[in-house]
Scaffold this motif. Structure first.
Motif, short mmCIF file in Angstrom:
data_model
loop_
_atom_site.label_atom_id
_atom_site.label_comp_id
_atom_site.label_asym_id
_atom_site.label_seq_id
_atom_site.Cartn_x
_atom_site.Cartn_y
_atom_site.Cartn_z
N UNK A 156 0.87 -1.23 0.00
CA UNK A 156 0.22 0.03 -0.07
C UNK A 156 0.87 1.32 0.01
N UNK A 157 1.84 1.12 0.63
CA UNK A 157 2.91 2.29 0.88
C UNK A 157 3.56 2.65 -0.69
N UNK A 158 3.90 1.74 -1.48
CA UNK A 158 4.29 1.69 -2.70
C UNK A 158 3.15 2.28 -3.56
N UNK A 159 1.91 1.51 -3.69
CA UNK A 159 1.10 2.03 -4.36
C UNK A 159 0.64 3.58 -4.31
N UNK A 160 0.62 3.81 -2.98
CA UNK A 160 0.13 5.19 -2.91
C UNK A 160 1.51 6.44 -3.33
N UNK A 161 2.59 6.00 -3.31
CA UNK A 161 3.53 6.84 -3.61
C UNK A 161 3.85 6.80 -5.01
N UNK A 162 3.14 5.88 -5.80
CA UNK A 162 3.62 5.82 -7.15
C UNK A 162 2.47 5.82 -7.97
#
Length: 200
Positions: A94-100
């Motif tokens: 989720x952290x990666x999805x949010x930032x990308x």
């Protein structure tokens, strides 16, 4: 002679289904390493080119709708009955999805009050076990206001139907429960207590 009109409805375009399979593969691969270190997750993320999950969207509107669907798919992996390792991987995911995501303003993850309580319990467990990677990522997402606190996981409309397909999680990603846990589960105890009260 008029052309015959086909009565078969055109299947709905669902690109998020391929993303769900990617999520399953990523989380399964991460869990197999047996560690909750973010560096190991990042390695799997890069190998699968997950940073390009928004690629191919033709407009901001299409991209936003796609990201909303993708986020809805990601949240359930962060919740029971997923195993601890899968839940850790889901937070990193989720952290990666949010930032990308390629959406402005950014799409947020929808979480209900019950889900948030479960999430806080998980994060406290991670903190107690000194999993600082998990705590850091979670706190960073909170500070970035990556969560939207809502009454229902998905937006509701007058014609909305209950859809459970997006919340289905493969058995190999779930936490294993023992026979002892099954016997002493709250639901089993409540049934036994109810039967005892009714027989007296």
């Amino acid at each position: 002679m008029s052309a015959k009109i086909s009565r078969n409805p055109k299947p709905r375009y669902q690109p998020e289904l391929g993303v769900k399979q990617d999520f399953e593969t990523l989380l399964q691969t991460f869990a197999e390493f047996g560690t909750v270190r973010y560096a190991k997750f990042a390695e799997v993320w890069r190998d699968m080119n997950m940073s390009y999950f928004c690629a191919g969207r033709q407009s901001q509107r299409e991209c936003r709708e796609f990201v909303e669907e993708v986020f809805d798919l990601a949240v359930p992996y962060w919740l029971p009955p997923s195993s601890f390792l899968v839940r850790a991987g889901a937070l990193y995911l989720m952290y990666g999805l949010y930032n990308f995501q390629l959406v402005i303003p950014k799409v947020k993850f929808r979480v209900t009050a019950d889900q948030w309580r479960t999430i806080l319990e998980f994060q406290q467990e991670a903190r107690d076990q000194q999993h600082l990677d998990l705590d850091y990522v979670f706190q960073k997402m909170v500070l970035e206001k990556a969560f939207c606190y809502v009454a229902t996981p998905k937006e509701m409309y007058p014609t909305s139907k209950d859809q459970n397909e997006s919340t289905y999680i493969s058995d190999n990603l779930k936490e294993e429960s023992s026979t002892v846990e099954d016997i002493f589960s709250s639901s089993a105890l409540n049934v036994s207590f109810f039967k005892t009260m009714c027989s007296t």
